[in-house]
Design an enzyme around this catalytic site. Sequence first.
Site, PDB file in Angstrom:
ATOM      1  N   GLY A 124      16.373  27.677 -13.721  1.00  0.00           N
ATOM      2  CA  GLY A 124      17.788  27.358 -13.490  1.00  0.00           C
ATOM      3  C   GLY A 124      18.433  26.841 -14.767  1.00  0.00           C
ATOM      4  O   GLY A 124      19.586  27.170 -15.092  1.00  0.00           O
ATOM      5  N   GLY A 142       5.703  24.434  -5.514  1.00  0.00           N
ATOM      6  CA  GLY A 142       5.637  25.796  -6.068  1.00  0.00           C
ATOM      7  C   GLY A 142       6.511  26.686  -5.209  1.00  0.00           C
ATOM      8  O   GLY A 142       6.022  27.344  -4.302  1.00  0.00           O
ATOM      9  N   ARG A 147      20.623  18.801 -10.699  1.00  0.00           N
ATOM     10  CA  ARG A 147      20.925  20.226 -10.483  1.00  0.00           C
ATOM     11  C   ARG A 147      22.436  20.266 -10.262  1.00  0.00           C
ATOM     12  O   ARG A 147      22.922  19.746  -9.261  1.00  0.00           O
ATOM     13  CB  ARG A 147      20.187  20.754  -9.256  1.00  0.00           C
ATOM     14  CG  ARG A 147      18.657  20.638  -9.351  1.00  0.00           C
ATOM     15  CD  ARG A 147      17.994  21.392  -8.227  1.00  0.00           C
ATOM     16  NE  ARG A 147      16.597  21.053  -8.060  1.00  0.00           N
ATOM     17  CZ  ARG A 147      15.596  21.579  -8.768  1.00  0.00           C
ATOM     18  NH1 ARG A 147      15.843  22.458  -9.709  1.00  0.00           N
ATOM     19  NH2 ARG A 147      14.345  21.222  -8.544  1.00  0.00           N
ATOM     20  N   ARG A 198     -10.100  14.598   1.812  1.00  0.00           N
ATOM     21  CA  ARG A 198     -11.426  15.083   2.206  1.00  0.00           C
ATOM     22  C   ARG A 198     -12.216  13.975   2.924  1.00  0.00           C
ATOM     23  O   ARG A 198     -12.969  14.242   3.861  1.00  0.00           O
ATOM     24  CB  ARG A 198     -12.203  15.570   0.988  1.00  0.00           C
ATOM     25  CG  ARG A 198     -13.519  16.232   1.383  1.00  0.00           C
ATOM     26  CD  ARG A 198     -14.279  16.760   0.198  1.00  0.00           C
ATOM     27  NE  ARG A 198     -13.786  18.034  -0.268  1.00  0.00           N
ATOM     28  CZ  ARG A 198     -13.171  18.249  -1.417  1.00  0.00           C
ATOM     29  NH1 ARG A 198     -12.979  17.244  -2.250  1.00  0.00           N
ATOM     30  NH2 ARG A 198     -12.755  19.429  -1.759  1.00  0.00           N
ATOM     31  N   ASP A 223       5.710  28.392 -13.900  1.00  0.00           N
ATOM     32  CA  ASP A 223       6.022  29.757 -13.455  1.00  0.00           C
ATOM     33  C   ASP A 223       6.899  30.550 -14.422  1.00  0.00           C
ATOM     34  O   ASP A 223       7.431  31.600 -14.055  1.00  0.00           O
ATOM     35  CB  ASP A 223       6.693  29.709 -12.069  1.00  0.00           C
ATOM     36  CG  ASP A 223       7.994  28.914 -12.080  1.00  0.00           C
ATOM     37  OD1 ASP A 223       8.272  28.230 -13.089  1.00  0.00           O
ATOM     38  OD2 ASP A 223       8.726  28.972 -11.087  1.00  0.00           O
ATOM     39  N   ASP A 245       5.995  23.659 -11.992  1.00  0.00           N
ATOM     40  CA  ASP A 245       5.570  24.907 -11.337  1.00  0.00           C
ATOM     41  C   ASP A 245       4.774  25.864 -12.228  1.00  0.00           C
ATOM     42  O   ASP A 245       4.067  26.732 -11.708  1.00  0.00           O
ATOM     43  CB  ASP A 245       6.797  25.655 -10.788  1.00  0.00           C
ATOM     44  CG  ASP A 245       7.432  24.940  -9.610  1.00  0.00           C
ATOM     45  OD1 ASP A 245       6.929  23.874  -9.218  1.00  0.00           O
ATOM     46  OD2 ASP A 245       8.437  25.444  -9.079  1.00  0.00           O
ATOM     47  N   ARG A 264      11.057  12.647 -27.087  1.00  0.00           N
ATOM     48  CA  ARG A 264      10.585  11.856 -28.237  1.00  0.00           C
ATOM     49  C   ARG A 264      10.292  12.770 -29.424  1.00  0.00           C
ATOM     50  O   ARG A 264      10.671  12.486 -30.567  1.00  0.00           O
ATOM     51  CB  ARG A 264       9.315  11.083 -27.840  1.00  0.00           C
ATOM     52  CG  ARG A 264       8.641  10.383 -29.002  1.00  0.00           C
ATOM     53  CD  ARG A 264       7.355   9.704 -28.546  1.00  0.00           C
ATOM     54  NE  ARG A 264       6.618   9.121 -29.652  1.00  0.00           N
ATOM     55  CZ  ARG A 264       5.760   9.793 -30.400  1.00  0.00           C
ATOM     56  NH1 ARG A 264       5.540  11.071 -30.180  1.00  0.00           N
ATOM     57  NH2 ARG A 264       5.129   9.183 -31.391  1.00  0.00           N
TER      58      ARG A 264
HETATM   59  O1  F6P Z   1      11.120  23.380  -9.692  1.00  0.00           O
HETATM   60  C1  F6P Z   1      10.271  22.308  -9.526  1.00  0.00           C
HETATM   61  C2  F6P Z   1      10.213  21.875  -8.091  1.00  0.00           C
HETATM   62  O2  F6P Z   1       9.453  20.693  -8.081  1.00  0.00           O
HETATM   63  C3  F6P Z   1       9.688  22.902  -7.103  1.00  0.00           C
HETATM   64  O3  F6P Z   1       8.286  22.974  -7.087  1.00  0.00           O
HETATM   65  C4  F6P Z   1      10.278  22.396  -5.822  1.00  0.00           C
HETATM   66  O4  F6P Z   1      10.393  23.416  -4.857  1.00  0.00           O
HETATM   67  C5  F6P Z   1      11.625  21.903  -6.231  1.00  0.00           C
HETATM   68  O5  F6P Z   1      11.508  21.541  -7.589  1.00  0.00           O
HETATM   69  C6  F6P Z   1      12.163  20.750  -5.434  1.00  0.00           C
HETATM   70  O6  F6P Z   1      13.449  20.466  -5.887  1.00  0.00           O
HETATM   71  P1  F6P Z   1      14.320  19.197  -5.488  1.00  0.00           P
HETATM   72  O7  F6P Z   1      13.844  18.046  -6.307  1.00  0.00           O
HETATM   73  O8  F6P Z   1      15.692  19.595  -5.813  1.00  0.00           O
HETATM   74  O9  F6P Z   1      14.078  18.934  -4.032  1.00  0.00           O
END
Ligand code: F6P
Length: 329
Positions: free
Chosen positions: A110, A177, A78, A161, A136, A134, A20
């Site tokens: 990626g 992660g 992907r 919990r 990261d 993540d 957006r």
């Molecule tokens: O990169 C983000 C993420 O959510 C990671 O934390 C996880 O390992 C991965 O994607 C899972 O990917 P997919 O949706 O291809 O299973």
Amino acid sequence: MRIGVFCSGGDAPGMNACVRAVVRAATFHGHQVVGILRGYQGLINGEFFVESDCQTNLTSNRVTTWSAHGGAHLRSSRSEEFRTLEGQRKAADVLERNGIEALIPIGGDGTFHGAVALAKIWDGQIVGCPGTIDNDLMGTDYTIGFSTAVQTAVEAVDKIRDTASSHDRMFLVEVMGRHSGYIALYTALAAGVDVVAIPETDTNFPEIVAYLNKTKKQGRTMAIMVIAEGDEKGGANQINEQLIQHGCPFQTRTVVLGHLQRGGTPTPEDRRRATQMGRGAVEAILAGKTGVMIGTQDGMCISTPFEKTYETHRPVPQELLEVLGEMAS
Ligand code: F6P
């Protein structure tokens, strides 16, 4: 100018807010935005977001409510095909045939590897935005989706919990992660969990079991451990087996939160950051930049070459590890 925007890799809450912002900022400056569907795969296939009047330009009106929506309206993927030179050439060809001069990919490492490959065979500008739960990536203090993912995980731990306490049990909760302990660490701190397992630190079973024994002797009847899926000792199920072998004093159960963490209404923080970064990417393109990701640092947008964003995984803050250690003492 015609700017293409797409989401790629794991979807993240806030990606729609970012799209957006790209549309609004580009429109503000008199430019057009084309929504490319399904990331690099959609680009190869020439799949575009089409308005009801058959226009491929994304209008300001079309994205009016997108900030509030989870998921990715432009879809994500992907793409294996895009890893090949042939796939990259097909993508470049689609961009040229559709008069797209600049591209804004929203995604994680990626996605930016892909952007570097594309830049070798396509002359247009590429400026990315960090979209991954993540958190990261280097070159930014935040990635879109992180806040919502942590909120979801904290809510889950709060619920777990309740049942852990009713049954005097220990629960091992696995969060996402792949290479990073960010979600696990922030979830543990926010949910008041003492024990975590993350890839950045050594997971020491004798130490963990000694800690659990100590707390049990002090009268604690339940325990929770948060585990990053990418921990070097494995996920929740593998760690559970190891804990039992090392004499865990509690009866245990495991919960893998998985893709639950990628859905849901984005938090205000994700929406705000996504809006700032999306607008920042358009500004960068108009300033002639290319080959960079727009992140934030101290509240301001900064740009970092794609190659630097995935050179290493962003380390978790040492101070937060110390806080966690003290809270567990
Ligand atoms: O990169 C983000 C993420 O959510 C990671 O934390 C996880 O390992 C991965 O994607 C899972 O990917 P997919 O949706 O291809 O299973």
